[in-house]
Design a protein around this motif. Sequence first.
Motif, PDB file in Angstrom:
ATOM      1  N   LYS A  56     -11.837  -6.369 -11.919  1.00  0.00           N
ATOM      2  CA  LYS A  56     -13.084  -5.600 -11.803  1.00  0.00           C
ATOM      3  C   LYS A  56     -12.910  -4.174 -12.309  1.00  0.00           C
ATOM      4  N   ILE A  57     -11.761  -3.568 -12.074  1.00  0.00           N
ATOM      5  CA  ILE A  57     -11.506  -2.235 -12.614  1.00  0.00           C
ATOM      6  C   ILE A  57     -11.507  -2.288 -14.139  1.00  0.00           C
ATOM      7  N   ILE A  58     -10.831  -3.260 -14.714  1.00  0.00           N
ATOM      8  CA  ILE A  58     -10.773  -3.396 -16.172  1.00  0.00           C
ATOM      9  C   ILE A  58     -12.173  -3.596 -16.755  1.00  0.00           C
ATOM     10  N   LYS A  59     -12.987  -4.381 -16.073  1.00  0.00           N
ATOM     11  CA  LYS A  59     -14.344  -4.663 -16.557  1.00  0.00           C
ATOM     12  C   LYS A  59     -15.352  -3.595 -16.139  1.00  0.00           C
ATOM     13  N   LYS A  60     -14.865  -2.537 -15.446  1.00  0.00           N
ATOM     14  CA  LYS A  60     -15.697  -1.425 -14.987  1.00  0.00           C
ATOM     15  C   LYS A  60     -16.802  -1.894 -14.057  1.00  0.00           C
ATOM     16  N   GLU A  61     -16.434  -2.820 -13.169  1.00  0.00           N
ATOM     17  CA  GLU A  61     -17.353  -3.317 -12.148  1.00  0.00           C
ATOM     18  C   GLU A  61     -17.004  -2.666 -10.813  1.00  0.00           C
ATOM     19  N   VAL A  62     -17.901  -2.791  -9.861  1.00  0.00           N
ATOM     20  CA  VAL A  62     -17.662  -2.277  -8.518  1.00  0.00           C
ATOM     21  C   VAL A  62     -16.618  -3.154  -7.830  1.00  0.00           C
ATOM     22  N   VAL A  63     -15.602  -2.524  -7.280  1.00  0.00           N
ATOM     23  CA  VAL A  63     -14.557  -3.255  -6.550  1.00  0.00           C
ATOM     24  C   VAL A  63     -15.038  -3.441  -5.123  1.00  0.00           C
ATOM     25  N   ASP A  64     -15.249  -4.693  -4.740  1.00  0.00           N
ATOM     26  CA  ASP A  64     -15.757  -4.985  -3.403  1.00  0.00           C
ATOM     27  C   ASP A  64     -14.754  -5.752  -2.547  1.00  0.00           C
ATOM     28  N   ASP A  65     -13.579  -5.991  -3.102  1.00  0.00           N
ATOM     29  CA  ASP A  65     -12.493  -6.596  -2.336  1.00  0.00           C
ATOM     30  C   ASP A  65     -11.175  -6.175  -2.965  1.00  0.00           C
ATOM     31  N   ILE A  66     -10.136  -6.179  -2.171  1.00  0.00           N
ATOM     32  CA  ILE A  66      -8.823  -5.757  -2.655  1.00  0.00           C
ATOM     33  C   ILE A  66      -7.823  -6.862  -2.387  1.00  0.00           C
ATOM     34  N   ASP A  67      -7.091  -7.231  -3.433  1.00  0.00           N
ATOM     35  CA  ASP A  67      -6.038  -8.240  -3.320  1.00  0.00           C
ATOM     36  C   ASP A  67      -4.703  -7.541  -3.509  1.00  0.00           C
ATOM     37  N   LEU A  68      -3.752  -7.864  -2.635  1.00  0.00           N
ATOM     38  CA  LEU A  68      -2.422  -7.278  -2.709  1.00  0.00           C
ATOM     39  C   LEU A  68      -1.378  -8.379  -2.754  1.00  0.00           C
ATOM     40  N   ALA A  69      -0.252  -8.081  -3.383  1.00  0.00           N
ATOM     41  CA  ALA A  69       0.902  -8.984  -3.385  1.00  0.00           C
ATOM     42  C   ALA A  69       2.119  -8.161  -3.009  1.00  0.00           C
ATOM     43  N   THR A  70       3.030  -8.783  -2.283  1.00  0.00           N
ATOM     44  CA  THR A  70       4.253  -8.102  -1.868  1.00  0.00           C
ATOM     45  C   THR A  70       5.432  -9.055  -1.965  1.00  0.00           C
ATOM     46  N   ASN A  71       6.611  -8.489  -2.019  1.00  0.00           N
ATOM     47  CA  ASN A  71       7.814  -9.306  -2.048  1.00  0.00           C
ATOM     48  C   ASN A  71       8.379  -9.530  -0.647  1.00  0.00           C
ATOM     49  N   LEU A  72       7.669  -9.098   0.371  1.00  0.00           N
ATOM     50  CA  LEU A  72       8.109  -9.290   1.747  1.00  0.00           C
ATOM     51  C   LEU A  72       7.692 -10.646   2.287  1.00  0.00           C
ATOM     52  N   LYS A  73       8.447 -11.134   3.245  1.00  0.00           N
ATOM     53  CA  LYS A  73       8.084 -12.364   3.952  1.00  0.00           C
ATOM     54  C   LYS A  73       6.941 -12.039   4.915  1.00  0.00           C
ATOM     55  N   PRO A  74       6.132 -13.031   5.268  1.00  0.00           N
ATOM     56  CA  PRO A  74       5.015 -12.777   6.197  1.00  0.00           C
ATOM     57  C   PRO A  74       5.452 -12.078   7.494  1.00  0.00           C
ATOM     58  N   SER A  75       6.576 -12.480   8.049  1.00  0.00           N
ATOM     59  CA  SER A  75       7.041 -11.845   9.281  1.00  0.00           C
ATOM     60  C   SER A  75       7.400 -10.377   9.044  1.00  0.00           C
ATOM     61  N   GLU A  76       7.930 -10.065   7.856  1.00  0.00           N
ATOM     62  CA  GLU A  76       8.258  -8.681   7.525  1.00  0.00           C
ATOM     63  C   GLU A  76       6.992  -7.847   7.334  1.00  0.00           C
ATOM     64  N   VAL A  77       5.971  -8.447   6.755  1.00  0.00           N
ATOM     65  CA  VAL A  77       4.698  -7.749   6.606  1.00  0.00           C
ATOM     66  C   VAL A  77       4.143  -7.396   7.984  1.00  0.00           C
ATOM     67  N   CYS A  78       4.177  -8.337   8.897  1.00  0.00           N
ATOM     68  CA  CYS A  78       3.700  -8.080  10.253  1.00  0.00           C
ATOM     69  C   CYS A  78       4.500  -6.967  10.908  1.00  0.00           C
ATOM     70  N   ASP A  79       5.797  -6.994  10.784  1.00  0.00           N
ATOM     71  CA  ASP A  79       6.654  -5.944  11.340  1.00  0.00           C
ATOM     72  C   ASP A  79       6.324  -4.577  10.756  1.00  0.00           C
ATOM     73  N   ALA A  80       6.199  -4.533   9.449  1.00  0.00           N
ATOM     74  CA  ALA A  80       5.915  -3.274   8.767  1.00  0.00           C
ATOM     75  C   ALA A  80       4.577  -2.695   9.209  1.00  0.00           C
ATOM     76  N   LEU A  81       3.575  -3.548   9.303  1.00  0.00           N
ATOM     77  CA  LEU A  81       2.245  -3.060   9.689  1.00  0.00           C
ATOM     78  C   LEU A  81       2.223  -2.641  11.157  1.00  0.00           C
ATOM     79  N   LYS A  82       2.914  -3.345  12.016  1.00  0.00           N
ATOM     80  CA  LYS A  82       2.971  -2.967  13.434  1.00  0.00           C
ATOM     81  C   LYS A  82       3.626  -1.612  13.623  1.00  0.00           C
ATOM     82  N   LYS A  83       4.617  -1.311  12.815  1.00  0.00           N
ATOM     83  CA  LYS A  83       5.344  -0.055  12.940  1.00  0.00           C
ATOM     84  C   LYS A  83       4.531   1.141  12.445  1.00  0.00           C
ATOM     85  N   LYS A  84       3.701   0.935  11.428  1.00  0.00           N
ATOM     86  CA  LYS A  84       3.018   2.057  10.765  1.00  0.00           C
ATOM     87  C   LYS A  84       1.530   2.179  11.075  1.00  0.00           C
ATOM     88  N   ILE A  85       0.903   1.065  11.423  1.00  0.00           N
ATOM     89  CA  ILE A  85      -0.571   1.120  11.571  1.00  0.00           C
ATOM     90  C   ILE A  85      -0.953   0.958  13.030  1.00  0.00           C
TER      91      ILE A  85
END
Length: 85
Positions: A56-85
């Motif tokens: 959507k950014i490339i096509k100059k459209e309104v961004v109405d959702d955000i997709d993310l990818a990470t190299n962390l395992k799901p359990s690590e993502v949960c740990d990281a978010l619990k610690k910071k958010i």
Amino acid sequence: MENFLNKFFFRSSNLNYISHSVANLTKQTPANKIFEALNTYSDNSEVRYVGGCIRKIIKKEVVDDIDLATNLKPSEVCDALKKKI
């Protein structure tokens, strides 16, 4: 393919527009909290914008959702978010 990449990145101002738009997306949404939490989880952790929001950014459209990818395992993502958010 090389022709397409040259046209897309080097013969236009699209790269500056894309970089600026991605930076604004991070500043204007709570995504910056997620990026901070995941990127600081370990020395090797990474998170990136992917998918529809980049398209959507490339096509100059309104961004109405955000997709993310990470190299962390799901359990690590949960740990990281619990610690910071």
